[in-house]
Design a protein around this motif. Sequence first.
Motif, PDB file in Angstrom:
ATOM      1  N   UNK A  79      37.251  24.793  40.757  1.00  0.00           N
ATOM      2  CA  UNK A  79      38.309  25.802  40.888  1.00  0.00           C
ATOM      3  C   UNK A  79      39.001  26.000  39.548  1.00  0.00           C
ATOM      4  N   UNK A  80      39.330  27.248  39.249  1.00  0.00           N
ATOM      5  CA  UNK A  80      39.998  27.583  37.991  1.00  0.00           C
ATOM      6  C   UNK A  80      41.221  28.462  38.272  1.00  0.00           C
ATOM      7  N   UNK A  81      42.220  28.429  37.382  1.00  0.00           N
ATOM      8  CA  UNK A  81      43.428  29.235  37.615  1.00  0.00           C
ATOM      9  C   UNK A  81      43.211  30.718  37.328  1.00  0.00           C
ATOM     10  N   UNK A  82      43.997  31.527  38.043  1.00  0.00           N
ATOM     11  CA  UNK A  82      44.109  32.952  37.693  1.00  0.00           C
ATOM     12  C   UNK A  82      45.599  33.308  37.703  1.00  0.00           C
ATOM     13  N   UNK A  83      46.052  33.858  36.584  1.00  0.00           N
ATOM     14  CA  UNK A  83      47.443  34.284  36.435  1.00  0.00           C
ATOM     15  C   UNK A  83      47.478  35.803  36.424  1.00  0.00           C
ATOM     16  N   UNK A  84      48.497  36.360  37.088  1.00  0.00           N
ATOM     17  CA  UNK A  84      48.648  37.812  37.081  1.00  0.00           C
ATOM     18  C   UNK A  84      50.076  38.188  36.746  1.00  0.00           C
ATOM     19  N   UNK A  88      54.655  35.203  40.434  1.00  0.00           N
ATOM     20  CA  UNK A  88      55.208  33.933  39.955  1.00  0.00           C
ATOM     21  C   UNK A  88      54.359  32.691  40.263  1.00  0.00           C
ATOM     22  N   UNK A  89      53.287  32.871  41.026  1.00  0.00           N
ATOM     23  CA  UNK A  89      52.412  31.735  41.325  1.00  0.00           C
ATOM     24  C   UNK A  89      51.003  32.025  40.845  1.00  0.00           C
ATOM     25  N   UNK A  90      50.338  30.985  40.363  1.00  0.00           N
ATOM     26  CA  UNK A  90      48.932  31.165  39.970  1.00  0.00           C
ATOM     27  C   UNK A  90      48.050  30.915  41.189  1.00  0.00           C
ATOM     28  N   UNK A 108      44.976  38.295  28.021  1.00  0.00           N
ATOM     29  CA  UNK A 108      45.694  38.579  26.769  1.00  0.00           C
ATOM     30  C   UNK A 108      45.978  37.318  25.957  1.00  0.00           C
ATOM     31  N   UNK A 109      45.895  36.134  26.596  1.00  0.00           N
ATOM     32  CA  UNK A 109      46.069  34.861  25.882  1.00  0.00           C
ATOM     33  C   UNK A 109      44.720  34.311  25.388  1.00  0.00           C
ATOM     34  N   UNK A 110      43.671  35.139  25.513  1.00  0.00           N
ATOM     35  CA  UNK A 110      42.323  34.741  25.109  1.00  0.00           C
ATOM     36  C   UNK A 110      41.778  33.587  25.962  1.00  0.00           C
ATOM     37  N   UNK A 111      42.198  33.566  27.229  1.00  0.00           N
ATOM     38  CA  UNK A 111      41.717  32.569  28.187  1.00  0.00           C
ATOM     39  C   UNK A 111      40.803  33.264  29.184  1.00  0.00           C
ATOM     40  N   UNK A 112      39.664  32.658  29.454  1.00  0.00           N
ATOM     41  CA  UNK A 112      38.751  33.219  30.450  1.00  0.00           C
ATOM     42  C   UNK A 112      39.394  33.156  31.836  1.00  0.00           C
ATOM     43  N   UNK A 113      39.310  34.250  32.584  1.00  0.00           N
ATOM     44  CA  UNK A 113      39.698  34.205  33.990  1.00  0.00           C
ATOM     45  C   UNK A 113      39.138  35.429  34.707  1.00  0.00           C
ATOM     46  N   UNK A 114      38.844  35.274  35.996  1.00  0.00           N
ATOM     47  CA  UNK A 114      38.341  36.423  36.759  1.00  0.00           C
ATOM     48  C   UNK A 114      39.368  37.557  36.790  1.00  0.00           C
ATOM     49  N   UNK A 115      38.879  38.788  36.824  1.00  0.00           N
ATOM     50  CA  UNK A 115      39.781  39.944  36.860  1.00  0.00           C
ATOM     51  C   UNK A 115      40.535  39.971  38.194  1.00  0.00           C
ATOM     52  N   UNK A 116      41.685  40.641  38.250  1.00  0.00           N
ATOM     53  CA  UNK A 116      42.513  40.649  39.461  1.00  0.00           C
ATOM     54  C   UNK A 116      41.799  41.182  40.701  1.00  0.00           C
ATOM     55  N   UNK A 117      40.843  42.105  40.517  1.00  0.00           N
ATOM     56  CA  UNK A 117      40.163  42.693  41.678  1.00  0.00           C
ATOM     57  C   UNK A 117      38.886  41.930  42.062  1.00  0.00           C
ATOM     58  N   UNK A 118      38.627  40.813  41.418  1.00  0.00           N
ATOM     59  CA  UNK A 118      37.457  39.978  41.741  1.00  0.00           C
ATOM     60  C   UNK A 118      37.835  39.037  42.888  1.00  0.00           C
ATOM     61  N   UNK A 155      54.475  24.515  41.212  1.00  0.00           N
ATOM     62  CA  UNK A 155      54.415  25.281  42.473  1.00  0.00           C
ATOM     63  C   UNK A 155      53.061  25.085  43.162  1.00  0.00           C
ATOM     64  N   UNK A 156      51.989  25.130  42.368  1.00  0.00           N
ATOM     65  CA  UNK A 156      50.655  24.950  42.942  1.00  0.00           C
ATOM     66  C   UNK A 156      50.505  23.564  43.568  1.00  0.00           C
TER      67      UNK A 156
END
Length: 200
Positions: A79-84, A88-90, A108-118, A155-156
């Motif tokens: 499992x990996x984080x996704x921030x949007x 306020x919660x990942x 924008x922080x140059x961190x890999x993460x799935x897109x919001x609509x994935x 929070x997580x």
Amino acid sequence: MSSATIQQRKAALRKQVAAAVDALTDAEIQRQSRIITDKVLKHPAYQKANSVSIYLSFDKEVQTGTLVEDILKNGKTCYIPRFQKGIPEMEMIILRSLQDYNSLPVNKWNIKQPSPDDQRESVFDNGTLDLVLAPGQAFTKDGVRLGRGKGYYDKFLAKCFKKLEKRPTILGLAFKEQIVPEIPQTETDVVLDEVLFEDK
């Protein structure tokens, strides 16, 4: 100690530790990361874990690419984080494969993460999580953690303690420059089970 005083002390500590980490060369980041990676791979909590939550590192964090590869290679659920923005919660969502990892976009922080609509399964869809490998800004040797100020991991983890049948083991990954004698705490700060770093 008042809440305002605690926040001021945390902000000062973040600034102090960030300066020390920013001064690390790429070679030193890679050297310490290799030592910490080896500690994770040998750790009993990692070896027996069937499911692992891991952050995808940016350039001034303990590097996690080798660990992600090992998790996937050994058939553990990853499992990996996704921030949007504005949320306020990942989320902590599934990473399906090494090919999936390599094809992820960067934010924008140059961190890999799935897109919001994935659309992806989360830890809470599956209901189990054995191990959390957590980043941070600073740590004490006995597991007190200072995050970056948004409270995402606290929070997580609080949600994990409420919603999962079994509490996951939580290991912090730190450069030795991030280890400090003391961190002021509030009641929402989660203390980790252990912090892995290069100790002499």
